[in-house]
Scaffold this motif. Sequence first.
Motif: not given
Length: 561
Positions: A220-249
């Motif tokens: 994002a600090a190189t090109k603003y809209n490239a920051g949308l890639v943050l969706l990848a670690p966010l989704l991985v963080s949700i999935q790795n938490s071991g909880h369904p979408l409604g109850g992740f940490k």
Amino acid sequence: MRLEAGGWRLEAETEQNAAEESFLSPRFNIASRFLLPASCLLLALILRLPGLTWGLPNAEHWYSYHPDERQIAQAVYNVLMSRDWNPQFFNYPSLFIYLTYFSYSIQTLLGMTTPAQGQSPWPFLHDVMLCGRIVSALLGAFTVPAVYLMGRQLASEKLALFAAFLMAVAPGHIQHSHFATVDVPATFFVTWALYFAAQSLKENQTKPIFISAFLCGLAAATKYNAGLVLLAPLLVSIQNSGHPLGGFKIQNCLMVLGAVIFGFVLACPHSVLNTAQFLGNRTDSGVLYELLVHSRQGHGDVFVHTGNGWLYHLTFNLPFAVTAPGAFCAVIGLVLAIRSKNKLWMPLLAFAGVYFFTLGLSQVRFMRYLFPLLPVLCLAVPLCFQLMPKAAQKISVPAFALLMFIGATNVLYPFCVPDPRDQAAAYLKSKVNEPVTIALINQPWFYTPPLWPQDYPPPQKVQRGISPDGRFRFVTVGFDTHKILQTRAPWFVSCEFEWREKRRLGDKDFQMFYDISGIMSVAARQVFQNRVLLELPGRTFKPHDFIYTNPEVWIYEDSSF
């Protein structure tokens, strides 16, 4: 063949039989696992380092033939003159500006730069832009290893090698790796962020997810809209938490966002230190203009009447970025990836889908905007060949690779030969022995043959001018046929940048100018454009990005004046 959660697998009794039956699952020894990926990286460097001096400022023209590089050079100059690292320019974020500054500083310490002398700024501009191009070329080449490593995570060694080769020879990416601009560096950070996100998901580890998040901030600090890639670690963080979408940490996502913000602020500190200047005036500067205004305004006539944004990118830009066969196979491969049960595709596809959706909403549709998608597309292409019988793979894969390589040479060739603008200038200088008037459509700029060393980018207006040696007098006439005849100029010079979109849109002034004016006599026209050997078919009308390096220049002579 069947699809499993771990990726494409063959049902076979032994690994040897599986290797014999599938294109993407052979066994490799240690030497192959090192030498072949290294060969892909070497190929990427070979295709990106030659021609880096193309169009750089010199005594003949104090400007780059790529107009966006001047803004980067000016921002680097601001950093050099500033004591607080403020580039005073935030249409682009700061990271690439800083990387170019570091590259320039190192080369200055090594005595590899030339101090600017007198009133001519071109030595400094030349050196700064070359340093930025070196950074861009290296980051472009080192995007390839990230694609290779992701391929190994997703499926197999051979898929990884195939995808890395495709990234190395992607034509659009090669072209823009030669420019001191932000698109290729942003793609570098996006690709490595995706790799660490996939690694975290595969190994269920915490450390890679924060590395990925930090790299998202750098993207994002190189090109603003490239920051949308943050969706990848966010989704991985949700999935790795071991909880369904409604109850992740919730703290997991907050920590990921914190790492993203830390990376962005570290690489673009004046987003916090000088917030007002960073946000801008929503008229022509700052992040708010770039994200909210520019995307709605369009880019002059370039994208007027280009239809649906998503279809434009898919059917016009993408075939030039990765060749037409590459675009077709990539789309089919993405469908196969969506249908697969391989969870590692999830963060890649989520980012690609959201990013592409936002691209289609914008009225600015440059081919280079697709680059952050290229790693995902290169990984998807081999899935098409996975479905083929082994005999068909032996023919189709080399043929496909050859077409991609030819596409790569198509974009590399103009960097290694004299530019059409230089050819046109040499032609005029050989024909003119005494002071003469030359009519131009617009004031001299980067698209004008270098008869006048200075450039006058908009909004400055210069109606008349004289070259330093006094041989050429310039008159700006636009597409006004009456004004052209009034000037009685024996020479008329125009460039594809000036008339291409007018002709495409059927502009009445241009049609009259082209059809009626005696100056536009075809018999008197000299055309300068490099003819690429083995050029792929279907490339008569190219994306705007492609004509930076090979514009068509017209020179007309009217001997009656």
